[in-house]
Design a protein around this motif. Structure first.
Motif, PDB file in Angstrom:
ATOM      1  N   GLN A 115      12.640   3.589  35.039  1.00 25.86           N
ATOM      2  CA  GLN A 115      13.575   4.342  34.188  1.00 25.86           C
ATOM      3  C   GLN A 115      14.688   4.948  35.029  1.00 25.86           C
ATOM      4  O   GLN A 115      15.861   4.954  34.618  1.00 25.86           O
ATOM      5  CB  GLN A 115      12.837   5.448  33.406  1.00 25.86           C
ATOM      6  CG  GLN A 115      13.715   6.170  32.400  1.00 25.86           C
ATOM      7  CD  GLN A 115      14.267   5.247  31.323  1.00 25.86           C
ATOM      8  OE1 GLN A 115      13.523   4.505  30.688  1.00 25.86           O
ATOM      9  NE2 GLN A 115      15.584   5.279  31.122  1.00 25.86           N
ATOM     10  N   ALA A 116      14.387   5.448  36.233  1.00 21.93           N
ATOM     11  CA  ALA A 116      15.410   6.000  37.127  1.00 21.93           C
ATOM     12  C   ALA A 116      16.394   4.898  37.528  1.00 21.93           C
ATOM     13  O   ALA A 116      17.606   5.125  37.591  1.00 21.93           O
ATOM     14  CB  ALA A 116      14.759   6.622  38.357  1.00 21.93           C
ATOM     15  N   GLN A 117      15.861   3.693  37.802  1.00 22.39           N
ATOM     16  CA  GLN A 117      16.741   2.576  38.135  1.00 22.39           C
ATOM     17  C   GLN A 117      17.642   2.205  36.958  1.00 22.39           C
ATOM     18  O   GLN A 117      18.824   1.933  37.123  1.00 22.39           O
ATOM     19  CB  GLN A 117      15.913   1.359  38.556  1.00 22.39           C
ATOM     20  CG  GLN A 117      15.267   1.487  39.913  1.00 22.39           C
ATOM     21  CD  GLN A 117      14.414   0.256  40.255  1.00 22.39           C
ATOM     22  OE1 GLN A 117      13.837  -0.374  39.367  1.00 22.39           O
ATOM     23  NE2 GLN A 117      14.338  -0.055  41.543  1.00 22.39           N
ATOM     24  N   ILE A 118      17.052   2.214  35.756  1.00 20.57           N
ATOM     25  CA  ILE A 118      17.826   1.908  34.545  1.00 20.57           C
ATOM     26  C   ILE A 118      18.929   2.936  34.359  1.00 20.57           C
ATOM     27  O   ILE A 118      20.084   2.583  34.066  1.00 20.57           O
ATOM     28  CB  ILE A 118      16.904   1.836  33.298  1.00 20.57           C
ATOM     29  CG1 ILE A 118      16.044   0.580  33.362  1.00 20.57           C
ATOM     30  CG2 ILE A 118      17.727   1.879  32.010  1.00 20.57           C
ATOM     31  CD1 ILE A 118      14.964   0.517  32.288  1.00 20.57           C
ATOM     32  N   ASP A 119      18.610   4.219  34.554  1.00 23.68           N
ATOM     33  CA  ASP A 119      19.610   5.276  34.409  1.00 23.68           C
ATOM     34  C   ASP A 119      20.747   5.094  35.423  1.00 23.68           C
ATOM     35  O   ASP A 119      21.926   5.245  35.091  1.00 23.68           O
ATOM     36  CB  ASP A 119      18.967   6.654  34.572  1.00 23.68           C
ATOM     37  CG  ASP A 119      18.011   6.998  33.434  1.00 23.68           C
ATOM     38  OD1 ASP A 119      18.054   6.319  32.381  1.00 23.68           O
ATOM     39  OD2 ASP A 119      17.204   7.941  33.614  1.00 23.68           O
ATOM     40  N   GLU A 120      20.375   4.749  36.657  1.00 21.24           N
ATOM     41  CA  GLU A 120      21.366   4.538  37.709  1.00 21.24           C
ATOM     42  C   GLU A 120      22.257   3.342  37.376  1.00 21.24           C
ATOM     43  O   GLU A 120      23.484   3.407  37.503  1.00 21.24           O
ATOM     44  CB  GLU A 120      20.645   4.306  39.043  1.00 21.24           C
ATOM     45  CG  GLU A 120      21.560   4.193  40.235  1.00 21.24           C
ATOM     46  CD  GLU A 120      20.771   3.995  41.529  1.00 21.24           C
ATOM     47  OE1 GLU A 120      21.236   3.180  42.346  1.00 21.24           O
ATOM     48  OE2 GLU A 120      19.722   4.631  41.708  1.00 21.24           O
ATOM     49  N   LEU A 121      21.638   2.248  36.930  1.00 19.74           N
ATOM     50  CA  LEU A 121      22.408   1.058  36.575  1.00 19.74           C
ATOM     51  C   LEU A 121      23.274   1.292  35.334  1.00 19.74           C
ATOM     52  O   LEU A 121      24.401   0.797  35.252  1.00 19.74           O
ATOM     53  CB  LEU A 121      21.475  -0.135  36.355  1.00 19.74           C
ATOM     54  CG  LEU A 121      20.816  -0.685  37.623  1.00 19.74           C
ATOM     55  CD1 LEU A 121      19.776  -1.735  37.258  1.00 19.74           C
ATOM     56  CD2 LEU A 121      21.852  -1.264  38.562  1.00 19.74           C
ATOM     57  N   THR A 122      22.769   2.077  34.383  1.00 20.61           N
ATOM     58  CA  THR A 122      23.543   2.404  33.193  1.00 20.61           C
ATOM     59  C   THR A 122      24.778   3.204  33.574  1.00 20.61           C
ATOM     60  O   THR A 122      25.884   2.951  33.066  1.00 20.61           O
ATOM     61  CB  THR A 122      22.685   3.183  32.181  1.00 20.61           C
ATOM     62  OG1 THR A 122      21.561   2.379  31.819  1.00 20.61           O
ATOM     63  CG2 THR A 122      23.475   3.546  30.941  1.00 20.61           C
ATOM     64  N   ALA A 123      24.615   4.170  34.482  1.00 19.33           N
ATOM     65  CA  ALA A 123      25.757   4.959  34.947  1.00 19.33           C
ATOM     66  C   ALA A 123      26.760   4.063  35.670  1.00 19.33           C
ATOM     67  O   ALA A 123      27.984   4.164  35.467  1.00 19.33           O
ATOM     68  CB  ALA A 123      25.288   6.088  35.859  1.00 19.33           C
ATOM     69  N   LYS A 124      26.283   3.171  36.524  1.00 16.68           N
ATOM     70  CA  LYS A 124      27.154   2.244  37.254  1.00 16.68           C
ATOM     71  C   LYS A 124      27.884   1.325  36.279  1.00 16.68           C
ATOM     72  O   LYS A 124      29.076   1.068  36.424  1.00 16.68           O
ATOM     73  CB  LYS A 124      26.313   1.425  38.251  1.00 16.68           C
ATOM     74  CG  LYS A 124      27.101   0.472  39.087  1.00 16.68           C
ATOM     75  CD  LYS A 124      27.993   1.194  40.060  1.00 16.68           C
ATOM     76  CE  LYS A 124      28.682   0.207  40.987  1.00 16.68           C
ATOM     77  NZ  LYS A 124      29.623   0.843  41.870  1.00 16.68           N
ATOM     78  N   LEU A 125      27.169   0.833  35.264  1.00 16.19           N
ATOM     79  CA  LEU A 125      27.775  -0.028  34.261  1.00 16.19           C
ATOM     80  C   LEU A 125      28.877   0.718  33.502  1.00 16.19           C
ATOM     81  O   LEU A 125      29.947   0.166  33.235  1.00 16.19           O
ATOM     82  CB  LEU A 125      26.696  -0.532  33.288  1.00 16.19           C
ATOM     83  CG  LEU A 125      27.120  -1.519  32.226  1.00 16.19           C
ATOM     84  CD1 LEU A 125      27.647  -2.802  32.858  1.00 16.19           C
ATOM     85  CD2 LEU A 125      25.942  -1.840  31.309  1.00 16.19           C
ATOM     86  N   SER A 126      28.634   1.972  33.195  1.00 15.25           N
ATOM     87  CA  SER A 126      29.636   2.783  32.510  1.00 15.25           C
ATOM     88  C   SER A 126      30.877   2.969  33.383  1.00 15.25           C
ATOM     89  O   SER A 126      32.006   2.851  32.901  1.00 15.25           O
ATOM     90  CB  SER A 126      29.042   4.141  32.150  1.00 15.25           C
ATOM     91  OG  SER A 126      30.013   4.968  31.552  1.00 15.25           O
ATOM     92  N   GLU A 127      30.698   3.236  34.677  1.00 10.46           N
ATOM     93  CA  GLU A 127      31.823   3.385  35.604  1.00 10.46           C
ATOM     94  C   GLU A 127      32.636   2.100  35.693  1.00 10.46           C
ATOM     95  O   GLU A 127      33.862   2.132  35.664  1.00 10.46           O
ATOM     96  CB  GLU A 127      31.321   3.758  36.999  1.00 10.46           C
ATOM     97  CG  GLU A 127      30.785   5.165  37.136  1.00 10.46           C
ATOM     98  CD  GLU A 127      30.164   5.410  38.516  1.00 10.46           C
ATOM     99  OE1 GLU A 127      30.445   4.644  39.457  1.00 10.46           O
ATOM    100  OE2 GLU A 127      29.402   6.380  38.634  1.00 10.46           O
ATOM    101  N   LEU A 128      31.948   0.975  35.792  1.00  7.93           N
ATOM    102  CA  LEU A 128      32.637  -0.305  35.872  1.00  7.93           C
ATOM    103  C   LEU A 128      33.411  -0.602  34.586  1.00  7.93           C
ATOM    104  O   LEU A 128      34.543  -1.078  34.621  1.00  7.93           O
ATOM    105  CB  LEU A 128      31.646  -1.432  36.171  1.00  7.93           C
ATOM    106  CG  LEU A 128      31.010  -1.395  37.561  1.00  7.93           C
ATOM    107  CD1 LEU A 128      29.894  -2.446  37.660  1.00  7.93           C
ATOM    108  CD2 LEU A 128      32.052  -1.627  38.631  1.00  7.93           C
ATOM    109  N   GLY A 129      32.793  -0.315  33.458  1.00  8.45           N
ATOM    110  CA  GLY A 129      33.466  -0.522  32.176  1.00  8.45           C
ATOM    111  C   GLY A 129      34.709   0.343  32.054  1.00  8.45           C
ATOM    112  O   GLY A 129      35.751  -0.110  31.563  1.00  8.45           O
ATOM    113  N   GLN A 130      34.616   1.578  32.530  1.00  6.61           N
ATOM    114  CA  GLN A 130      35.762   2.482  32.489  1.00  6.61           C
ATOM    115  C   GLN A 130      36.878   1.985  33.420  1.00  6.61           C
ATOM    116  O   GLN A 130      38.051   2.012  33.055  1.00  6.61           O
ATOM    117  CB  GLN A 130      35.324   3.884  32.887  1.00  6.61           C
ATOM    118  CG  GLN A 130      36.326   4.964  32.579  1.00  6.61           C
ATOM    119  CD  GLN A 130      35.755   6.346  32.846  1.00  6.61           C
ATOM    120  OE1 GLN A 130      34.909   6.520  33.692  1.00  6.61           O
ATOM    121  NE2 GLN A 130      36.255   7.324  32.120  1.00  6.61           N
ATOM    122  N   ALA A 131      36.522   1.490  34.599  1.00  6.36           N
ATOM    123  CA  ALA A 131      37.514   0.951  35.528  1.00  6.36           C
ATOM    124  C   ALA A 131      38.212  -0.262  34.920  1.00  6.36           C
ATOM    125  O   ALA A 131      39.434  -0.416  35.040  1.00  6.36           O
ATOM    126  CB  ALA A 131      36.860   0.596  36.860  1.00  6.36           C
TER     127      ALA A 131
END
Length: 140
Positions: free
Chosen positions: A30-46
């Motif tokens: 779940q911690a990995q999923i949260d980290e990847l979700t945050a990274k995915l959100s940053e990439l989408g915003q970029a």
């Protein structure tokens, strides 16, 4: 039978251990999923920022250049005579040359007055001074 454990207790202990291990693994995943979700959100915003930038640049490139206001010629008739002389001669001139073209006596006061008028026309964007003391209409 003092060293032998009850089979039901043994099974329950194994289930508890397995549950604890799975709970730890679940929390880790779940911690990995949260980290990847945050990274995915940053990439989408970029990516979205790049799309907005591209759209803005393309829109700006399609806009016509704003027309600069036409320079205003001073009211005195000498300025019209100066511009007419430049149109007639068709080449850069100095104040002294312009005095000759305008049939003014080559006197310091005449030359200085013409030079002041030429500088005023330069400041208004009507003429350009290509080198010190040499004046010409701007190229289109």
């Amino acid at each position: 039978m003092s060293g032998v454990q009850d089979p039901s207790t043994w099974l329950l202990d194994r289930i508890d251990a397995r549950e604890t291990a799975l709970t730890c693994e679940t929390e880790h995943v779940q911690a990995q999923i949260d980290e990847l979700t945050a990274k995915l959100s940053e990439l989408g915003q970029a990516i979205e920022h790049l799309r907005i930038t591209r759209k803005t640049l393309l829109a700006l490139a399609e806009e016509p250049e704003p027309a600069s206001p036409s320079p205003v010629l001073p009211d005195h008739p000498a300025y019209q005579q100066i511009l007419a002389a430049f149109a007639e001669v068709g080449q850069p001139m100095r104040a002294r040359d312009l005095c000759q073209v305008l049939d003014l006596p080559i006197a310091r006061t005449n030359t200085e007055n013409i030079r002041a008028k030429l500088k005023r026309l330069v400041s208004r964007g009507i003429l350009v001074e290509t080198e010190p003391g040499l004046f010409t209409p701007p190229r289109p």
